[in-house]
Design a protein around this motif. Structure first.
Motif, PDB file in Angstrom:
ATOM      1  N   LYS A 294       0.843  -1.199   0.000  1.00  0.00           N
ATOM      2  CA  LYS A 294       0.000   0.000   0.000  1.00  0.00           C
ATOM      3  C   LYS A 294       0.881   1.253   0.000  1.00  0.00           C
ATOM      4  O   LYS A 294       0.597   2.230  -0.706  1.00  0.00           O
ATOM      5  N   GLN A 295       1.953   1.223   0.774  1.00  0.00           N
ATOM      6  CA  GLN A 295       2.867   2.367   0.818  1.00  0.00           C
ATOM      7  C   GLN A 295       3.509   2.588  -0.552  1.00  0.00           C
ATOM      8  O   GLN A 295       3.567   3.717  -1.051  1.00  0.00           O
ATOM      9  N   GLN A 296       3.939   1.516  -1.149  1.00  0.00           N
ATOM     10  CA  GLN A 296       4.587   1.620  -2.457  1.00  0.00           C
ATOM     11  C   GLN A 296       3.615   2.085  -3.538  1.00  0.00           C
ATOM     12  O   GLN A 296       3.996   2.833  -4.445  1.00  0.00           O
ATOM     13  N   ALA A 297       2.369   1.659  -3.438  1.00  0.00           N
ATOM     14  CA  ALA A 297       1.362   2.065  -4.422  1.00  0.00           C
ATOM     15  C   ALA A 297       1.104   3.567  -4.350  1.00  0.00           C
ATOM     16  O   ALA A 297       0.993   4.247  -5.383  1.00  0.00           O
ATOM     17  N   ASP A 383     -13.570  22.233   2.357  1.00  0.00           N
ATOM     18  CA  ASP A 383     -13.684  21.019   1.552  1.00  0.00           C
ATOM     19  C   ASP A 383     -12.299  20.545   1.094  1.00  0.00           C
ATOM     20  O   ASP A 383     -12.006  19.346   1.102  1.00  0.00           O
ATOM     21  N   GLN A 384     -11.448  21.479   0.707  1.00  0.00           N
ATOM     22  CA  GLN A 384     -10.104  21.108   0.255  1.00  0.00           C
ATOM     23  C   GLN A 384      -9.286  20.520   1.410  1.00  0.00           C
ATOM     24  O   GLN A 384      -8.579  19.520   1.243  1.00  0.00           O
ATOM     25  N   VAL A 385      -9.375  21.137   2.575  1.00  0.00           N
ATOM     26  CA  VAL A 385      -8.640  20.615   3.735  1.00  0.00           C
ATOM     27  C   VAL A 385      -9.145  19.220   4.089  1.00  0.00           C
ATOM     28  O   VAL A 385      -8.358  18.321   4.414  1.00  0.00           O
ATOM     29  N   ALA A 386     -10.450  19.016   4.009  1.00  0.00           N
ATOM     30  CA  ALA A 386     -11.016  17.699   4.309  1.00  0.00           C
ATOM     31  C   ALA A 386     -10.475  16.639   3.345  1.00  0.00           C
ATOM     32  O   ALA A 386     -10.113  15.528   3.764  1.00  0.00           O
ATOM     33  N   LYS A 387     -10.416  16.977   2.070  1.00  0.00           N
ATOM     34  CA  LYS A 387      -9.923  16.011   1.079  1.00  0.00           C
ATOM     35  C   LYS A 387      -8.428  15.757   1.234  1.00  0.00           C
ATOM     36  O   LYS A 387      -7.956  14.619   1.088  1.00  0.00           O
ATOM     37  N   LEU A 388      -7.668  16.798   1.551  1.00  0.00           N
ATOM     38  CA  LEU A 388      -6.241  16.637   1.789  1.00  0.00           C
ATOM     39  C   LEU A 388      -5.998  15.768   3.021  1.00  0.00           C
ATOM     40  O   LEU A 388      -5.193  14.823   2.981  1.00  0.00           O
ATOM     41  N   ALA A 389      -6.694  16.071   4.108  1.00  0.00           N
ATOM     42  CA  ALA A 389      -6.512  15.303   5.343  1.00  0.00           C
ATOM     43  C   ALA A 389      -6.945  13.851   5.156  1.00  0.00           C
ATOM     44  O   ALA A 389      -6.305  12.934   5.671  1.00  0.00           O
ATOM     45  N   THR A 390      -8.016  13.645   4.401  1.00  0.00           N
ATOM     46  CA  THR A 390      -8.476  12.277   4.146  1.00  0.00           C
ATOM     47  C   THR A 390      -7.423  11.487   3.381  1.00  0.00           C
ATOM     48  O   THR A 390      -7.138  10.323   3.703  1.00  0.00           O
ATOM     49  N   PHE A 391      -6.824  12.109   2.364  1.00  0.00           N
ATOM     50  CA  PHE A 391      -5.763  11.413   1.635  1.00  0.00           C
ATOM     51  C   PHE A 391      -4.608  11.059   2.568  1.00  0.00           C
ATOM     52  O   PHE A 391      -4.111   9.925   2.557  1.00  0.00           O
ATOM     53  N   ILE A 392      -4.168  12.005   3.378  1.00  0.00           N
ATOM     54  CA  ILE A 392      -3.033  11.748   4.273  1.00  0.00           C
ATOM     55  C   ILE A 392      -3.367  10.614   5.237  1.00  0.00           C
ATOM     56  O   ILE A 392      -2.527   9.748   5.515  1.00  0.00           O
ATOM     57  N   ARG A 393      -4.611  10.566   5.729  1.00  0.00           N
ATOM     58  CA  ARG A 393      -5.014   9.547   6.698  1.00  0.00           C
ATOM     59  C   ARG A 393      -5.221   8.174   6.050  1.00  0.00           C
ATOM     60  O   ARG A 393      -5.303   7.167   6.761  1.00  0.00           O
ATOM     61  N   GLN A 394      -5.309   8.136   4.723  1.00  0.00           N
ATOM     62  CA  GLN A 394      -5.568   6.856   4.055  1.00  0.00           C
ATOM     63  C   GLN A 394      -4.485   6.478   3.050  1.00  0.00           C
ATOM     64  O   GLN A 394      -4.538   5.403   2.452  1.00  0.00           O
ATOM     65  N   GLY A 395      -3.497   7.358   2.859  1.00  0.00           N
ATOM     66  CA  GLY A 395      -2.410   7.065   1.941  1.00  0.00           C
ATOM     67  C   GLY A 395      -1.302   6.261   2.603  1.00  0.00           C
ATOM     68  O   GLY A 395      -1.291   6.064   3.814  1.00  0.00           O
ATOM     69  N   TRP A 396      -0.366   5.751   1.781  1.00  0.00           N
ATOM     70  CA  TRP A 396       0.764   4.955   2.257  1.00  0.00           C
ATOM     71  C   TRP A 396       0.251   3.784   3.116  1.00  0.00           C
ATOM     72  O   TRP A 396      -0.632   3.063   2.680  1.00  0.00           O
ATOM     73  N   SER A 397       0.757   3.654   4.334  1.00  0.00           N
ATOM     74  CA  SER A 397       0.299   2.563   5.190  1.00  0.00           C
ATOM     75  C   SER A 397      -0.736   3.024   6.215  1.00  0.00           C
ATOM     76  O   SER A 397      -1.102   2.272   7.115  1.00  0.00           O
ATOM     77  N   ASN A 398      -1.207   4.254   6.076  1.00  0.00           N
ATOM     78  CA  ASN A 398      -2.205   4.779   7.014  1.00  0.00           C
ATOM     79  C   ASN A 398      -3.583   4.200   6.687  1.00  0.00           C
ATOM     80  O   ASN A 398      -3.884   3.868   5.545  1.00  0.00           O
ATOM     81  N   ASN A 399      -4.413   4.109   7.712  1.00  0.00           N
ATOM     82  CA  ASN A 399      -5.741   3.521   7.515  1.00  0.00           C
ATOM     83  C   ASN A 399      -6.715   4.107   8.521  1.00  0.00           C
ATOM     84  O   ASN A 399      -7.222   3.416   9.398  1.00  0.00           O
ATOM     85  N   ALA A 400      -6.956   5.428   8.421  1.00  0.00           N
ATOM     86  CA  ALA A 400      -7.838   6.119   9.361  1.00  0.00           C
ATOM     87  C   ALA A 400      -9.085   6.618   8.633  1.00  0.00           C
ATOM     88  O   ALA A 400      -9.078   6.803   7.415  1.00  0.00           O
ATOM     89  N   PRO A 401     -10.169   6.866   9.348  1.00  0.00           N
ATOM     90  CA  PRO A 401     -11.413   7.315   8.720  1.00  0.00           C
ATOM     91  C   PRO A 401     -11.258   8.645   7.988  1.00  0.00           C
ATOM     92  O   PRO A 401     -10.377   9.453   8.294  1.00  0.00           O
TER      93      PRO A 401
END
Length: 416
Positions: A294-297, A383-401
């Motif tokens: 997931k991190q590599q992807a 809305d932009q901050v929400a989308k940015l934060a969502t990506f950070i929380r779900q990107g790489w090996s992260n897995n947060a709501p």
């Protein structure tokens, strides 16, 4: 006559030696008390920029309302200059003032109760003789009913505090027990890092309970567990406390003032003792299994910069230069986002606040540079901050709501 003169001269000489020895002892106690005040982080709450040290007046926001710190200089009218040593001890360890009125536990007396008698004596000497008196009169704390009824704190103290002295951990090393003493008493780490009960009490006051230092919540920030810190080595714990940064993280929120006023002034031995104790506690599993694929992807997609979601594009445009497509940042400079505690917290408030308001590391003796992250409150909408934060929380090996724009809006309201 000669014998009498000789005896008088000897008496004067002995008296002089005694006075000198007393002055040296007092000077040593003042120095020791000053260091202990740093361990206790008294400066952070009782000093306001532009005012005298320990003159009080800091506004402490709580669920009950605003509590103002008091003047704890030796001024006899506005400070604590008339306190006896016993009265000083009762205020610090029991939250009881000389007139019998009660302090609110914004003053961490439930933890300070474990301060040893010897350390309490040194603190008293320091505050009475090593601190410059100030006639500053801080604002009075005026909470709404029923919290304004301080007499009720008598029952709160009976239910939620303990007068037991510090108990060394049987079988633990001297270093671990030194760390335990600092963390459980003067360091009052549990006041933020231990979960709170219905009475807003710390659910545990020492390492005998697994809830101690198991994480909590403060001003809409998830406060991480300190039990074991499996992703950090002992040296990384020392580095963080000493400089506000290590190879994985950088300080933010309320912890910044702790680094600035307290832990960066601690001796190497005490910092190592704290790290040794926190690792000794254990019981804190890693955030999650590290997902290499997931991190590599995520890294590959950001590198290719094709077919990006809005959150991914916002990351490349605003964050990628410092935290990179790997999410690993730069060791000791820019913190990791992949698997970071603030990123994966149940409550995203801390991450949202950092994106909106930015962050700045404190200047310390071992790390004098003040690296800063800019805030994006004016550049990005909710809305932009929400989308940015969502990506950070779900990107790489992260897995947060995911984060919603309503959550961002609520945090934005708190910005000063």
């Amino acid at each position: 006559m000669k014998l009498k003169s000789l005896l008088i001269a000897n008496a004067v000489l002995l008296g002089s030696f005694a006075l000198q020895a007393h002055a040296e002892d007092e000077a040593q106690l003042i120095k020791q008390g000053e260091y202990l005040s740093r361990l206790g982080d008294c400066m952070a709450c009782h000093t306001v920029s532009g005012k005298g040290d320990y003159a009080g007046g800091l506004a402490i926001e709580s669920n009950l309302g605003t509590i103002y710190s008091t003047n704890i200089t030796p001024d006899k009218e506005h400070g604590i200059g008339n306190y006896s040593e016993q009265q000083f001890s009762d205020a610090v360890r029991k939250g009881v003032l000389p007139d019998g009125s009660r302090l609110y536990p914004a003053m961490p007396y439930p933890d300070y109760a474990k301060i040893s008698d010897a350390d309490m004596h040194a603190l008293y000497v320091y505050f009475m003789k090593g601190v410059k008196p100030s006639s500053e009169q801080p604002p009075e704390t005026d909470l709404s009913f029923p919290f304004s009824q301080r007499w009720g704190m008598r029952f709160w103290n009976w239910a939620f505090t303990s007068d037991k002295p510090f108990q060394p951990i049987g079988g633990a090393s001297e270093e671990v027990n030194r760390g335990a003493y600092i963390v459980e008493s003067l360091g009052h780490c549990g006041s933020c890092h231990t979960p709170r009960g219905l009475g807003m009490n710390e659910k545990a006051l020492d390492s005998g309970d697994d809830q101690f230092l198991a994480g909590g919540s403060l001003n809409s920030w998830d406060v991480p567990s300190l039990r074991g810190l499996p992703r950090w080595s002992e040296q990384e714990i020392v580095d963080y406390l000493q400089t506000g940064r290590n190879d994985k993280a950088a300080v933010g929120g309320e912890m910044k003032s702790v680094i600035e006023h307290s832990s960066s002034h601690m001796t190497d031995a005490d910092l190592k003792a704290i790290a040794s104790y926190l690792k000794f506690l254990g019981g804190n599993p890693a955030l999650q299994a590290y997902d290499v694929k997931k991190q590599q992807a995520t890294e590959a997609k950001l590198t290719a910069a094709k077919g990006l979601s809005e959150g991914e594009r916002l990351y490349i445009d605003n964050c990628g230069a410092c935290h990179f497509v790997t999410g690993k940042g730069a060791p000791g400079i820019f913190p990791e986002l992949d698997q970071a505690t603030i990123v994966n917290a149940k409550d995203p408030g801390g991450l949202i606040h950092t994106i909106l308001a930015g962050a700045q590391q404190p200047s310390t003796e071992k790390a004098p540079s003040t690296l800063a992250m800019p805030g994006f409150a004016k550049r990005l909408d909710d809305d932009q901050v929400a989308k940015l934060a969502t990506f950070i929380r779900q990107g790489w090996s992260n897995n947060a709501p995911a984060v919603t724009k309503d959550q961002v809006a609520e945090v934005r309201k708190t910005l000063k």
